[in-house]
Design a protein around this motif. Sequence first.
Motif, PDB file in Angstrom:
ATOM      1  N   LEU A 109       0.636  -1.217   0.305  1.00  0.00           N
ATOM      2  CA  LEU A 109       0.258  -0.156   0.150  1.00  0.00           C
ATOM      3  C   LEU A 109       0.703   1.125   0.097  1.00  0.00           C
ATOM      4  N   LEU A 110       2.018   1.144   0.462  1.00  0.00           N
ATOM      5  CA  LEU A 110       2.757   2.604   1.088  1.00  0.00           C
ATOM      6  C   LEU A 110       3.437   2.857  -0.509  1.00  0.00           C
ATOM      7  N   GLY A 111       3.603   1.524  -1.395  1.00  0.00           N
ATOM      8  CA  GLY A 111       4.331   1.744  -2.089  1.00  0.00           C
ATOM      9  C   GLY A 111       3.314   2.312  -3.903  1.00  0.00           C
ATOM     10  N   GLU A 112       1.658   2.076  -3.294  1.00  0.00           N
ATOM     11  CA  GLU A 112       0.973   2.043  -4.463  1.00  0.00           C
ATOM     12  C   GLU A 112       0.831   4.165  -3.851  1.00  0.00           C
ATOM     13  N   LEU A 113       0.573   4.383  -2.523  1.00  0.00           N
ATOM     14  CA  LEU A 113       0.922   5.931  -2.214  1.00  0.00           C
ATOM     15  C   LEU A 113       1.473   6.826  -2.097  1.00  0.00           C
ATOM     16  N   ALA A 114       2.952   5.710  -1.853  1.00  0.00           N
ATOM     17  CA  ALA A 114       3.765   7.040  -2.914  1.00  0.00           C
ATOM     18  C   ALA A 114       4.131   7.498  -4.358  1.00  0.00           C
ATOM     19  N   GLY A 115       3.955   6.304  -5.437  1.00  0.00           N
ATOM     20  CA  GLY A 115       3.676   6.959  -6.460  1.00  0.00           C
ATOM     21  C   GLY A 115       2.556   7.336  -7.209  1.00  0.00           C
ATOM     22  N   GLU A 116       1.432   7.711  -6.055  1.00  0.00           N
ATOM     23  CA  GLU A 116       0.996   8.881  -6.320  1.00  0.00           C
ATOM     24  C   GLU A 116       1.184   9.918  -5.569  1.00  0.00           C
ATOM     25  N   GLN A 117       2.180   9.770  -4.644  1.00  0.00           N
ATOM     26  CA  GLN A 117       2.072  11.648  -4.140  1.00  0.00           C
ATOM     27  C   GLN A 117       1.857  12.335  -4.698  1.00  0.00           C
ATOM     28  N   THR A 118       1.502  13.590  -5.092  1.00  0.00           N
ATOM     29  CA  THR A 118       2.064  14.853  -5.801  1.00  0.00           C
ATOM     30  C   THR A 118       3.179  15.744  -5.014  1.00  0.00           C
ATOM     31  N   GLY A 119       3.085  17.240  -5.354  1.00  0.00           N
ATOM     32  CA  GLY A 119       3.396  18.228  -5.077  1.00  0.00           C
ATOM     33  C   GLY A 119       3.158  18.509  -4.223  1.00  0.00           C
ATOM     34  N   ASN A 120       1.897  18.855  -4.085  1.00  0.00           N
ATOM     35  CA  ASN A 120       1.045  19.064  -3.268  1.00  0.00           C
ATOM     36  C   ASN A 120       0.997  18.625  -2.063  1.00  0.00           C
ATOM     37  N   GLU A 121       1.184  17.436  -2.095  1.00  0.00           N
ATOM     38  CA  GLU A 121       1.135  16.659  -0.689  1.00  0.00           C
ATOM     39  C   GLU A 121       2.281  16.310  -0.103  1.00  0.00           C
ATOM     40  N   ARG A 122       3.439  16.293  -0.575  1.00  0.00           N
ATOM     41  CA  ARG A 122       4.738  17.538  -0.117  1.00  0.00           C
ATOM     42  C   ARG A 122       5.289  18.283   0.903  1.00  0.00           C
ATOM     43  N   ALA A 123       4.110  19.338  -0.194  1.00  0.00           N
ATOM     44  CA  ALA A 123       4.740  20.724   0.231  1.00  0.00           C
ATOM     45  C   ALA A 123       3.240  20.762   1.929  1.00  0.00           C
ATOM     46  N   GLN A 124       2.577  20.366   2.407  1.00  0.00           N
ATOM     47  CA  GLN A 124       1.544  20.206   3.217  1.00  0.00           C
ATOM     48  C   GLN A 124       2.462  19.263   3.901  1.00  0.00           C
ATOM     49  N   ASP A 125       2.551  17.944   3.849  1.00  0.00           N
ATOM     50  CA  ASP A 125       3.672  17.259   4.761  1.00  0.00           C
ATOM     51  C   ASP A 125       4.979  17.869   5.491  1.00  0.00           C
ATOM     52  N   THR A 126       5.733  18.419   4.222  1.00  0.00           N
ATOM     53  CA  THR A 126       6.554  19.213   4.998  1.00  0.00           C
ATOM     54  C   THR A 126       6.197  20.652   5.956  1.00  0.00           C
ATOM     55  N   GLU A 127       5.129  21.246   5.802  1.00  0.00           N
ATOM     56  CA  GLU A 127       4.530  22.016   6.647  1.00  0.00           C
ATOM     57  C   GLU A 127       4.233  21.923   7.511  1.00  0.00           C
ATOM     58  N   GLN A 128       3.640  20.154   8.041  1.00  0.00           N
ATOM     59  CA  GLN A 128       2.908  19.832   8.568  1.00  0.00           C
ATOM     60  C   GLN A 128       4.469  19.592   9.595  1.00  0.00           C
ATOM     61  N   ASN A 129       5.379  19.043   9.223  1.00  0.00           N
ATOM     62  CA  ASN A 129       6.543  18.728  10.184  1.00  0.00           C
ATOM     63  C   ASN A 129       7.231  19.747  10.397  1.00  0.00           C
ATOM     64  N   GLY A 130       7.003  21.255  10.395  1.00  0.00           N
ATOM     65  CA  GLY A 130       7.886  22.148  10.539  1.00  0.00           C
ATOM     66  C   GLY A 130       9.248  22.770   9.574  1.00  0.00           C
ATOM     67  N   GLY A 131       8.451  22.543   8.556  1.00  0.00           N
ATOM     68  CA  GLY A 131       9.497  22.776   7.464  1.00  0.00           C
ATOM     69  C   GLY A 131      10.225  21.599   7.256  1.00  0.00           C
TER      70      GLY A 131
END
Length: 181
Positions: A158-180
């Motif tokens: 499942l993680l492989g499928e989710l990672a294969g779909e991850q968009t730049g926007n999701e990466r930006a949200q994740d970075t923001e949630q983790n304090g940059g």
Amino acid sequence: MSAEATEVVRLLTVRGQTLAVAESLTGGLVAADLTSVPGASKVFRGSVTAYATALKHELLGVDAALLASRGAVDPQVAAEMSAGVRGALGADWGIATTGVAGPEPQDGQPVGTVFVAVRGPSGTATGSASGGKVQALRLNGDRTEIRRESVRSVLALLLGELAGEQTGNERAQDTEQNGGF
């Protein structure tokens, strides 16, 4: 709580998506791993432990003729289980486990034969999840080890499928949630 379960919950939370689980040989271990993660209730819809072969048809919609001809330990059965639980529980993603944990062979398959599957929303970026993806495993060890590795493997798929779909926007949200970071 495994690292895989923690990451699945994190990614699904960021996406606002949900997950349902169909289990056979793992007997609820995948659901237990996921629900041990704080915040899992935001993404985890539920699970069906269809240990008996007949329940795979009755509860998950696995083709009865397929079960009669090939048995429950089959890649197509795993695929149909993941699609069936996704539909039955109204989730964005469905994952499934079926196989032989032992001590005896089943359906002509040796101990350690496991199939894990994932089915995602239609129109996914990678394309593979929309049609479903199945992984065949040949695991060694005792019953407990085979079941534990099956849990890890289905979550990793499942993680492989989710990672294969991850968009730049999701990466930006994740970075923001983790304090940059």
